[in-house]
Motif scaffolding. Structure first.
Motif, short mmCIF file in Angstrom:
data_model
loop_
_atom_site.label_atom_id
_atom_site.label_comp_id
_atom_site.label_asym_id
_atom_site.label_seq_id
_atom_site.Cartn_x
_atom_site.Cartn_y
_atom_site.Cartn_z
N VAL A 111 -29.02 43.13 -86.52
CA VAL A 111 -28.45 44.33 -87.12
C VAL A 111 -27.49 43.92 -88.22
N SER A 112 -27.52 44.63 -89.35
CA SER A 112 -26.60 44.29 -90.43
C SER A 112 -25.41 45.24 -90.43
N TYR A 113 -24.23 44.68 -90.76
CA TYR A 113 -23.00 45.47 -90.82
C TYR A 113 -22.26 45.22 -92.13
N THR A 114 -21.74 46.27 -92.71
CA THR A 114 -20.80 46.10 -93.82
C THR A 114 -19.50 45.54 -93.22
N GLY A 115 -18.56 45.16 -94.09
CA GLY A 115 -17.27 44.69 -93.58
C GLY A 115 -16.63 45.74 -92.69
N ALA A 116 -16.65 46.98 -93.14
CA ALA A 116 -16.02 48.07 -92.38
C ALA A 116 -16.69 48.22 -91.02
N GLN A 117 -18.01 48.21 -91.00
CA GLN A 117 -18.73 48.37 -89.73
C GLN A 117 -18.46 47.20 -88.78
N ALA A 118 -18.15 46.04 -89.36
CA ALA A 118 -17.89 44.86 -88.52
C ALA A 118 -16.43 44.78 -88.10
N GLY A 119 -15.62 45.79 -88.48
CA GLY A 119 -14.23 45.81 -88.03
C GLY A 119 -13.30 44.90 -88.81
N ILE A 120 -13.60 44.67 -90.10
CA ILE A 120 -12.73 43.82 -90.93
C ILE A 120 -11.72 44.72 -91.65
N PHE A 121 -10.50 44.75 -91.15
CA PHE A 121 -9.46 45.62 -91.72
C PHE A 121 -8.54 44.83 -92.64
N THR A 122 -8.29 45.38 -93.82
CA THR A 122 -7.50 44.65 -94.83
C THR A 122 -6.31 45.50 -95.30
N ASP A 123 -5.46 44.87 -96.12
CA ASP A 123 -4.43 45.65 -96.82
C ASP A 123 -5.11 46.38 -97.99
N THR A 124 -4.31 46.99 -98.85
CA THR A 124 -4.90 47.88 -99.87
C THR A 124 -5.05 47.21 -101.23
N GLU A 125 -4.83 45.91 -101.31
CA GLU A 125 -4.88 45.19 -102.60
C GLU A 125 -6.31 45.04 -103.10
N HIS A 126 -6.80 46.02 -103.82
CA HIS A 126 -8.19 45.94 -104.29
C HIS A 126 -8.43 44.67 -105.09
N THR A 127 -9.59 44.10 -104.92
CA THR A 127 -10.13 42.87 -105.52
C THR A 127 -9.52 41.57 -104.97
N LYS A 128 -8.43 41.68 -104.23
CA LYS A 128 -7.88 40.45 -103.59
C LYS A 128 -7.20 40.81 -102.27
N ALA A 129 -7.84 41.66 -101.50
CA ALA A 129 -7.23 42.14 -100.25
C ALA A 129 -7.11 41.02 -99.23
N LYS A 130 -6.09 41.16 -98.39
CA LYS A 130 -5.91 40.20 -97.29
C LYS A 130 -6.40 40.84 -96.00
N ILE A 131 -7.00 40.03 -95.14
CA ILE A 131 -7.44 40.56 -93.84
C ILE A 131 -6.22 40.73 -92.95
#
Ligand code: ADP
Ligand code: ASP
Ligand code: MG
Length: 405
Positions: A93-113
C-alpha cells in the motif's frame, strides 16, 4: 524476522524498468521473512523539472504552492511501486507523508519533522503488507503539505526507522556507499566500510550530496544506524554509526566540495563595536545562512567583512544589507564570483596536528589560491576558485593518501 526500512533515491526509481528491478528487490527482502517499509524519492530530475516549471510561471513562487507541487514527484513513485508489487503478487500500500503520520512544523520547503505517528504503518506491517511511503514530505498542524528540504527522502527514511524501531535502515542510491570523495569527481576514491555520524554530518553539510545533512543529524540524535548502498548491485555498503575509538586513527576520512557558494564582501564599514553584529543580524533575519567569515584588521577607522553564502541567497543578502549599511554610517556590499568550498573531514583531527599545513601545501603544489579558511573540531574548509574545485579535490585526496592503492 527483521523490520527493515529501505529508501530508494531518484535514480533507483528513474524509469519503469528500474521500478520493476526495485520491486523485485523489495519482494526478495519480504520473502526472507522480513517486514518491509519502503521510502521513495521522485524519479531523478522530476523535482528539478517541477521547480523550473514553477519559476517559469512566477519569478518568486509561493513556498506553500511549491510544496503542493513538489510533493507530486514522490507520489508518482509510490503509486507506481505499489502497482509494480501488486503485479508480482505482493501485497503493498502506498502512503503520502501525511497518510504515513509524518507531522512537521510549518516551514514550507524546509520543514522539520516534529513527530511520526507509526500507527498506520505498523498496522499494515502486522498484516504482512509492504508499506511504501512518499519521501521528502509531511503535513503541518493545519493540514498543509510541507516538504523537508532537498534530498529530504533520506530524512523520511531515518525518521520512520526511529519511529517504528526498525532493525535496519538501508539507503539505496546509485553508488556503492560513502566514498572518500565524490566517486564521480575522484576516480580513485575508496568506499568506506564505516563512518561516524559526526564525520558523515560534516561531509553532508560540506556538500557531499550522498546523504541529506539533516537526516544524519536525526540519525545521530535517535541512534539510528543506517547503511548507504547501491540499488544496482549487491555489494556491501557503508555503515553510518556512533564513533568508536579506533576511528580516530584515521586523520582524514573524506573530502567534500560545495560548488554552490558565493563570496560577499562588505567593505569600508565603521570599525566599531556593533557593526558586525548588525550586519549578521540582518542576514540572519533575512534567513540567509552565512558560512565562512573573515574580518580584516581595521585601518583608518573602517574595516572589511568577507563571507560566503549559498549562491541562491546572494540577492536576498544584498537586499538585507543595503539598509543596514546606511544605518551604521557607511560601507558597500559587493558579490564576488562564485566560489567552491573544499572541506577535509575526520575525527582523527581531534588528536592529530598538521592537517591544515598539509592541506595548504597540497593546494600550493598545484598553484591553487586559498581565499577563505574556516575550521571546526573535525573539519577544515577552504574557499577556492570554482573552476579549479575538482582539481583541488583530487590533489588534496592524493596528498592525504586517500587514493586506492
Ligand atoms: P539519491 O537520488 O539516491 O538520493 P543522490 O544523487 O542524492 O542520490 O546522492 C548520490 C550521489 O552523491 C552520488 O551519485 C555521488 O555522485 C554523490 N556523492 C558526493 N559525494 C559522495 C561521497 N563522498 N560518496 C558517495 N557519493 C557521493
Ligand atoms: N525529490 C527530492 C529532491 O530531489 C527529495 C529527494 O530526492 O530526496 O530533492
Ligand atoms: Mg539524495
Amino acid at each position: 524476522m527483521a523490520r527493515i526500512v529501505q529508501k530508494y533515491g531518484g535514480t533507483s526509481v528513474g524509469d519503469v524498468d528500474r521500478i520493476k528491478i526495485v520491486a523485485a528487490r523489495i519482494k526478495a527482502t519480504r520473502d526472507e521473512g522480513n517486514e518491509v517499509v519502503v521510502v521513495l524519492s521522485a524519479r531523478a530530475g522530476v523535482t528539478n523539472e517541477l521547480i523550473a516549471r514553477a519559476k517559469g510561471l512566477c519569478a518568486n513562487p509561493s513556498e506553500r504552492e511549491l510544496d503542493q507541487l513538489l510533493a507530486i514527484g514522490e507520489q508518482e513513485s509510490i503509486a507506481l511501486m505499489a502497482m509494480a508489487l501488486h503485479g508480482i503478487g505482493v501485497p503493498a500500500v502506498s502512503y503520502t507523508g501525511a497518510q504515513a503520520g509524518i507531522f512537521t512544523d510549518t516551514e514550507h520547503t524546509k520543514a522539520k519533522i516534529k513527530m511520526v505517528d507509526p500507527t498506520p504503518v505498523l498496522g499494515d506491517l502486522t498484516q504482512g503488507t509492504i508499506v511504501i511511503v512518499a519521501g521528502f514530505q509531511g503535513i503541518d498542524d493545519e493540514g498543509q503539505i510541507t516538504t523537508l528540504g532537498r534530498g529530504g527522502s533520506d530524512l523520511t527514511a531515518v525518521a520512520l526507522a526511529a519511529a517504528i524501531k526498525a532493525d535496519r535502515c538501508e539507503i539505496y542510491t546509485d553508488v556503492d556507499g560513502v566514498y572518500t570523495a565524490d566517486p564521480r569527481v575522484v576516480k580513485s576514491a575508496r568506499k568506506l566500510s564505516e563512518i561516524s555520524y559526526d564525520e558523515m554530518l560534516e561531509l553532508a553539510s560540506a556538500g557531499s550530496k550522498v546523504m541529506q545533512s539533516r537526516s544524519v543529524e536525526f540519525a545521530k540524535k535517535y541512534g539510528v544506524v543506517f547503511e548507504v548502498r547501491s540499488s544496482f548491485n549487491h555489494n556491501p555498503g557503508t555503515l553510518v554509526k556512533e564513533e568508536v575509538a579506533y576511528m580516530e586513527q584515521v586523520v582524514v576520512r573524506g573530502i567534500a566540495a560545495d560548488k554552490d557558494q558565493a563570496k560577499v564582501v562588505v567593505s569600508d564599514i565603521p570599525d566599531k563595536p556593533g557593526s558586525a553584529a548588525r550586519v549578521f543580524r540582518a542576514l540572519a533575519d533575512a534567513g540567509v545562512i552565512v558560512d565562512m567569515i573573515v574580518q580584516n584588521v581595521g585601518r583608518h577607522g573602517v574595516a572589511n567583512l568577507t563571507f560566503t553564502v549559498p549562491h541562491a541567497d546572494t540577492a536576498r543578502a544584498v537586499r538585507a544589507l543595503e539598509p543596514v549599511l546606511v544605518g551604521i554610517g557607511g560601507g558597500q556590499v559587493a558579490v564576488h564570483e562564485r566560489i567552491a568550498k573544499l572541506s577535509v573531514v575526520g575525527v582523527g583531527m581531534k588528536t592529530h596536528s598538521g592537517v591544515a599545513a598539509a592541506l595548504f601545501q597540497a593546494l600550493a603544489d598545484v598553484g591553487i589560491n586559498i581565499d577563505l579558511i574556516s575550521t571546526s573540531e573535525i573539519k577544515i574548509s577552504v574557499a577556492v576558485a570554482l573552476d579549479r574545485a575538482d582539481e583541488a579535490v583530487r590533489a588534496v585526496h592524493a596528498a592525504f593518501g586517500l587514493d586506492k592503492v
